[in-house]
Scaffold this motif. Structure first.
Motif, PDB file in Angstrom:
ATOM      1  N   LEU A  83      25.903 -10.162  47.064  1.00 32.17           N
ATOM      2  CA  LEU A  83      27.335 -10.422  47.259  1.00 32.17           C
ATOM      3  C   LEU A  83      28.178  -9.419  46.487  1.00 32.17           C
ATOM      4  N   GLY A  84      27.734  -9.091  45.270  1.00 31.51           N
ATOM      5  CA  GLY A  84      28.450  -8.096  44.481  1.00 31.51           C
ATOM      6  C   GLY A  84      28.430  -6.733  45.132  1.00 31.51           C
ATOM      7  N   VAL A  85      27.264  -6.337  45.632  1.00 27.14           N
ATOM      8  CA  VAL A  85      27.141  -5.036  46.312  1.00 27.14           C
ATOM      9  C   VAL A  85      28.008  -5.017  47.562  1.00 27.14           C
ATOM     10  N   GLN A  91      30.702  -6.754  48.182  1.00 30.76           N
ATOM     11  CA  GLN A  91      32.120  -6.713  47.845  1.00 30.76           C
ATOM     12  C   GLN A  91      32.524  -5.363  47.255  1.00 30.76           C
ATOM     13  N   LEU A  92      31.585  -4.712  46.572  1.00 27.78           N
ATOM     14  CA  LEU A  92      31.886  -3.446  45.910  1.00 27.78           C
ATOM     15  C   LEU A  92      31.885  -2.268  46.878  1.00 27.78           C
ATOM     16  N   LEU A  93      31.005  -2.321  47.879  1.00 30.74           N
ATOM     17  CA  LEU A  93      30.875  -1.191  48.796  1.00 30.74           C
ATOM     18  C   LEU A  93      32.191  -0.796  49.470  1.00 30.74           C
ATOM     19  N   PRO A  94      32.963  -1.755  50.006  1.00 31.61           N
ATOM     20  CA  PRO A  94      34.225  -1.344  50.642  1.00 31.61           C
ATOM     21  C   PRO A  94      35.181  -0.635  49.686  1.00 31.61           C
ATOM     22  N   ILE A  95      35.151  -1.016  48.399  1.00 30.24           N
ATOM     23  CA  ILE A  95      36.022  -0.371  47.413  1.00 30.24           C
ATOM     24  C   ILE A  95      35.553   1.059  47.147  1.00 30.24           C
ATOM     25  N   VAL A  96      34.240   1.227  46.996  1.00 27.47           N
ATOM     26  CA  VAL A  96      33.674   2.550  46.742  1.00 27.47           C
ATOM     27  C   VAL A  96      33.913   3.479  47.935  1.00 27.47           C
ATOM     28  N   LEU A  97      33.806   2.915  49.151  1.00 29.09           N
ATOM     29  CA  LEU A  97      33.923   3.722  50.367  1.00 29.09           C
ATOM     30  C   LEU A  97      35.359   3.906  50.834  1.00 29.09           C
TER      31      LEU A  97
END
Length: 297
Positions: free
Chosen positions: A39-41, A43-49
């Motif tokens: 879930l953390g990954v 949620q984090l992926l859209p921010i990183v990308l």
């Protein structure tokens, strides 16, 4: 005079150690770790990308195929890759996608039927003229990856970890459904109201039970992935967005029936949980054991 050791005496079995040993012992808390990290990954992926995806995304996510890909498909595609690498590192790919170790019962066929009813209603009740062909195709592609990744996490990895710890199947079903529901509790961070999130938790828990039963009665995780993968895109296109309700229901008699069908799905999920029995032989008990050379003798 002491007896000399026998040349062919059995070598004491050594316990498996390391990365695989940790996960092969199973446990609900390890399943929770997997869900939280995924879930953390996710949620984090859209921010990183975001620097790469922002130019592609429209205010209306379903305005263009590129917007659907960037905002909906890409995070779950990358999340699916992460999950597959994790499962591969444990040697679990074959058992995860193999035959279920616990046989299904006839009454479990109610589960896929309850899930199929709203899918069919949305499939034939949606006004596809509101979207381009590319948007429709990309939405279904994204939905299939959502079904793949979320089922791989919950009905795949969580179920495996629960079974390896020796839990009864009713607990396996309930915990996998509970963790699936908790994955959707983060919707409250996107501005959804408490009532809407509460209903989502009830729905996703019941849906999770039905997905478990679908996996059991078909004997394969793949069919749960397929049904899940059809649920999300038909919902997106019928309502016009992600995590939305209603939509064109007032204009379509078929979509108007999805509300009662969803209530039936929720009630059915909770009722069918009561009848789940049995206990599985641990899946992929220890890949190291299976790959170990045969004992001498």
């Amino acid at each position: 005079m002491t007896d000399a050791p026998l040349a062919d005496a059995p070598v004491p079995e050594t316990r498996e150690r390391g990365w695989r040993a940790f996960w092969n012992r199973g446990g609900w808390w390890k399943a929770l770790i997997v869900v939280v990290v995924y879930l953390g990954v996710y949620q984090l992926l859209p921010i990183v990308l975001l620097p790469l995806t922002r130019p592609l995304m429209e205010e209306n996510l379903f305005a263009t195929p590129a917007s659907v890909f960037a905002g909906l498909a890409l995070p779950v595609v990358l999340g699916s890759i992460v999950l597959l690498v994790f499962a591969w590192s444990l040697g679990w790919l074959k058992p995860l996608f193999g035959r279920q170790p616990v046989r299904g019962r006839w009454w479990m066929w109610f589960a896929p039927v309850l899930v199929l009813i709203p899918i069919v209603l949305r499939l034939f009740g949606t006004d596809y003229g509101a979207y381009s062909v590319g948007v429709i195709v990309m939405t279904f592609v994204a939905g299939l990856f959502i079904g793949f990744s979320e089922e791989l996490v919950t009905r795949g990895l969580v179920v495996t970890l629960m079974r390896k710890a020796g839990h009864a199947e009713w607990a396996v079903a309930a915990v996998s459904a509970l963790f699936f529901a908790l994955m959707h509790s983060v919707n409250i961070l996107t501005g959804q109201g408490v009532a809407a999130v509460g209903f989502t938790l009830l729905y996703t828990f019941a849906f999770g039970i039905l997905m478990y039963l679908t996996m059991r009665v078909t004997g394969s995780l793949i069919w749960a992935m397929v049904l899940h993968g059809l649920t999300d895109p038909t919902t997106f296109l019928a309502t016009g967005g992600v995590d939305k309700t209603g939509g064109a229901a007032s204009e379509s008699p078929l979509l108007a029936l999805t509300g009662p069908a969803t209530i039936l799905l929720i009630v059915g999920g909770f009722l069918l949980l009561i009848f789940i029995r049995g206990r599985a032989t641990p899946i992929a008990a220890t890949v190291a054991d299976a790959e170990a050379p045969a004992p001498r003798g």
